[in-house]
Design an enzyme around this catalytic site. Sequence first.
Site, PDB file in Angstrom:
ATOM      1  N   SER A 109      63.347  -8.693 -47.794  1.00 41.49           N
ATOM      2  CA  SER A 109      64.624  -9.019 -47.151  1.00 41.49           C
ATOM      3  C   SER A 109      64.832 -10.529 -47.128  1.00 41.49           C
ATOM      4  CB  SER A 109      64.668  -8.477 -45.713  1.00 41.49           C
ATOM      5  OG  SER A 109      63.703  -9.131 -44.910  1.00 41.49           O
ATOM      6  N   ASP A 142      55.284  -7.396 -48.332  1.00 41.01           N
ATOM      7  CA  ASP A 142      55.947  -7.332 -47.026  1.00 41.01           C
ATOM      8  C   ASP A 142      55.270  -6.258 -46.182  1.00 41.01           C
ATOM      9  OD1 ASP A 142      57.888  -7.830 -44.986  1.00 41.01           O
ATOM     10  OD2 ASP A 142      59.356  -8.307 -46.550  1.00 41.01           O
ATOM     11  N   VAL A 184      50.365 -10.902 -44.181  1.00 40.17           N
ATOM     12  CA  VAL A 184      49.947 -12.188 -44.747  1.00 40.17           C
ATOM     13  C   VAL A 184      48.795 -12.830 -43.977  1.00 40.17           C
ATOM     14  CG1 VAL A 184      52.161 -12.673 -45.832  1.00 40.17           C
ATOM     15  CG2 VAL A 184      51.747 -13.449 -43.476  1.00 40.17           C
ATOM     16  N   TYR A 191      57.807 -22.203 -33.028  1.00 42.52           N
ATOM     17  CA  TYR A 191      58.359 -22.151 -34.383  1.00 42.52           C
ATOM     18  C   TYR A 191      58.289 -23.514 -35.063  1.00 42.52           C
ATOM     19  CZ  TYR A 191      61.703 -21.056 -38.124  1.00 42.52           C
ATOM     20  OH  TYR A 191      62.311 -20.871 -39.351  1.00 42.52           O
ATOM     21  N   THR A 219      70.640 -14.835 -42.960  1.00 45.68           N
ATOM     22  CA  THR A 219      69.571 -13.867 -43.188  1.00 45.68           C
ATOM     23  C   THR A 219      69.632 -12.789 -42.103  1.00 45.68           C
ATOM     24  OG1 THR A 219      67.957 -15.017 -41.795  1.00 45.68           O
ATOM     25  CG2 THR A 219      68.108 -15.710 -44.105  1.00 45.68           C
TER      26      THR A 219
END
Length: 252
Positions: A15, A36, A57, A158, A193
């Site tokens: 995505s 993913d 990941v 973040y 997104t």
Amino acid sequence: MRLEHTAALVTGGASGLGAATVRALTAQGAAVYAVDLTESIETSPEAEGVTYLEADVTDPDQVRAAVTTAVGGGAPLRTVVNCAGIAPSMRIIGKKGAHDLALYAKVVQVNLIGSFNVLALAAEAIADTEADADGQRGVIVNTASVAAYDGQIGQAAYASSKGGIVGLTLPAARDLAQYGIRVCTIAPGIVETPMLATISEEFRTSLAEGVPFPRRLARPEEYAQLVLSVIAHDYLNGETIRMDGALRMAPR
């Protein structure tokens, strides 16, 4: 570096930025392995030339298995693009007290450590391939964010994770230079997104109006286009490129 008859690995490939990159790489003749989580792959449409691989990941064994699959496809692994990431927000001191340390650690684990995990294990495989006539073996593109420089209120975790990716870029490029592997990072601004799907059209418009030019949100396809440019430009190495329309984020 040419993409025809080579393999590419894209994390977060089901995505958003990752899916757009997958489409761009397949259009250039690469055999693409999109990594993913299971739930993301289940909702992703099938695409010719794309193999979806379930992997977290942050898990070395799962990432190594994905890299092994990409290497075993018959084409040399030349391209890796790290798009997997999460972006929860929380203030350092909020109504419920201090920032949840577990959440902070998770964001860094996924965004920064996950990117490094993929980079290191994929680079190990790329280093075993035969170099081209110019001594090149591959390109790794990581994804940071303008939050690495202009982190907003609530983005401590973040911004920390993305700042780490920016800091990783040059030493990674220097480490891997002897193997003919380039490393660059893209730091996008506000991109259309799935992460933005939950916000109102009014708020989306206000975000777009904060971009100097072009006064709109970026498109995932523009990120993918920049990935292709980094791959094609053999002298781009160790660099973080902002893709943000000259945006500088306000505190909130």
